[in-house]
Write a protein that holds these residues in place. Structure first.
Motif, PDB file in Angstrom:
ATOM      1  N   ARG A 148      -9.029 -10.506 -41.475  1.00  0.00           N
ATOM      2  CA  ARG A 148      -8.754  -9.836 -42.741  1.00  0.00           C
ATOM      3  C   ARG A 148      -8.670  -8.346 -42.478  1.00  0.00           C
ATOM      4  O   ARG A 148      -9.641  -7.732 -42.021  1.00  0.00           O
ATOM      5  CB  ARG A 148      -9.851 -10.118 -43.751  1.00  0.00           C
TER       6      ARG A 148
ATOM      7  N   SER B  19      -8.409 -16.567 -37.982  1.00  0.00           N
ATOM      8  CA  SER B  19      -8.136 -15.721 -39.145  1.00  0.00           C
ATOM      9  C   SER B  19      -8.697 -14.320 -38.937  1.00  0.00           C
ATOM     10  O   SER B  19      -9.681 -14.129 -38.206  1.00  0.00           O
ATOM     11  CB  SER B  19      -8.776 -16.331 -40.403  1.00  0.00           C
TER      12      SER B  19
ATOM     13  N   ARG C 226       0.999 -18.163 -44.653  1.00  0.00           N
ATOM     14  CA  ARG C 226      -0.152 -17.936 -43.753  1.00  0.00           C
ATOM     15  C   ARG C 226      -0.910 -16.665 -44.105  1.00  0.00           C
ATOM     16  O   ARG C 226      -2.125 -16.596 -43.946  1.00  0.00           O
ATOM     17  CB  ARG C 226       0.321 -17.854 -42.301  1.00  0.00           C
ATOM     18  N   PHE C 227      -0.181 -15.644 -44.568  1.00  0.00           N
ATOM     19  CA  PHE C 227      -0.787 -14.357 -44.894  1.00  0.00           C
ATOM     20  C   PHE C 227      -0.807 -14.168 -46.405  1.00  0.00           C
ATOM     21  O   PHE C 227       0.094 -14.625 -47.109  1.00  0.00           O
ATOM     22  CB  PHE C 227       0.012 -13.211 -44.281  1.00  0.00           C
TER      23      PHE C 227
ATOM     24  N   GLN D  40      -5.059 -10.871 -45.749  1.00  0.00           N
ATOM     25  CA  GLN D  40      -5.736 -12.033 -45.188  1.00  0.00           C
ATOM     26  C   GLN D  40      -4.749 -12.787 -44.319  1.00  0.00           C
ATOM     27  O   GLN D  40      -3.699 -13.208 -44.802  1.00  0.00           O
ATOM     28  CB  GLN D  40      -6.264 -12.934 -46.304  1.00  0.00           C
ATOM     29  N   MET D  41      -5.090 -12.932 -43.051  1.00  0.00           N
ATOM     30  CA  MET D  41      -4.188 -13.569 -42.094  1.00  0.00           C
ATOM     31  C   MET D  41      -4.839 -14.844 -41.572  1.00  0.00           C
ATOM     32  O   MET D  41      -5.899 -14.785 -40.927  1.00  0.00           O
ATOM     33  CB  MET D  41      -3.899 -12.608 -40.931  1.00  0.00           C
ATOM     34  N   ASN D  42      -4.222 -15.963 -41.887  1.00  0.00           N
ATOM     35  CA  ASN D  42      -4.717 -17.267 -41.452  1.00  0.00           C
ATOM     36  C   ASN D  42      -3.728 -17.917 -40.491  1.00  0.00           C
ATOM     37  O   ASN D  42      -2.568 -17.509 -40.417  1.00  0.00           O
ATOM     38  CB  ASN D  42      -4.945 -18.182 -42.653  1.00  0.00           C
ATOM     39  N   SER D  43      -4.189 -18.917 -39.785  1.00  0.00           N
ATOM     40  CA  SER D  43      -3.336 -19.662 -38.850  1.00  0.00           C
ATOM     41  C   SER D  43      -2.568 -18.718 -37.942  1.00  0.00           C
ATOM     42  O   SER D  43      -1.354 -18.845 -37.757  1.00  0.00           O
ATOM     43  CB  SER D  43      -2.360 -20.571 -39.625  1.00  0.00           C
ATOM     44  N   LEU D  44      -3.277 -17.769 -37.383  1.00  0.00           N
ATOM     45  CA  LEU D  44      -2.628 -16.746 -36.559  1.00  0.00           C
ATOM     46  C   LEU D  44      -1.991 -17.346 -35.321  1.00  0.00           C
ATOM     47  O   LEU D  44      -2.497 -18.312 -34.730  1.00  0.00           O
ATOM     48  CB  LEU D  44      -3.638 -15.672 -36.188  1.00  0.00           C
TER      49      LEU D  44
END
Length: 114
Positions: A18, A16, A65-66, A80-84
């Motif tokens: 941010r 992740s 995801r974002f 917020q960026m997850n599971s990139l």
């Protein structure tokens, strides 16, 4: 309107990050704000957008995801960026949609390693 983006970096796939964008200038809190990205050799594309009232929209590739959000009191927009994924690797740009024109920040680089 001036925009300054922060928070890019190198992260492993599944991780992740941010991103933050500090905005200044008259009326900026009323403008829709967005994040775009441009990968090497590709056109710039819209990632996410948020209105002054908080309505959001996302590119299909990042939906779920974002998360884009904003703090109007501090004129700051976040991504917020997850599971990139490696395909998220790009330079990310903050954007403010004024009445007569768009404003752009300087970009922050995100690299996702596999």
């Amino acid at each position: 309107v001036q925009l300054q983006a922060f928070g890019g970096g190198l992260v492993q796939a599944g991780g992740s990050l941010r991103l933050s964008c500090a905005a200044s200038g008259s009326g900026v809190s009323y403008n829709p704000m967005a994040w775009y990205r441009q990968a090497p050799g590709k056109q710039r594309e819209l990632v996410a957008i948020i209105t002054s009232s908080g309505s959001t929209n996302y590119a299909d590739s990042v939906s779920g995801r974002f998360t884009i959000s904003r703090d109007n009191a501090n004129n700051t927009v976040y991504l917020q960026m997850n599971s990139l994924k490696p395909e998220d690797t790009a330079v990310y740009y903050c954007n403010s949609k004024g009445i007569y024109r768009d404003y752009w920040g300087q970009g922050t680089e995100v690299t996702v390693s596999s």
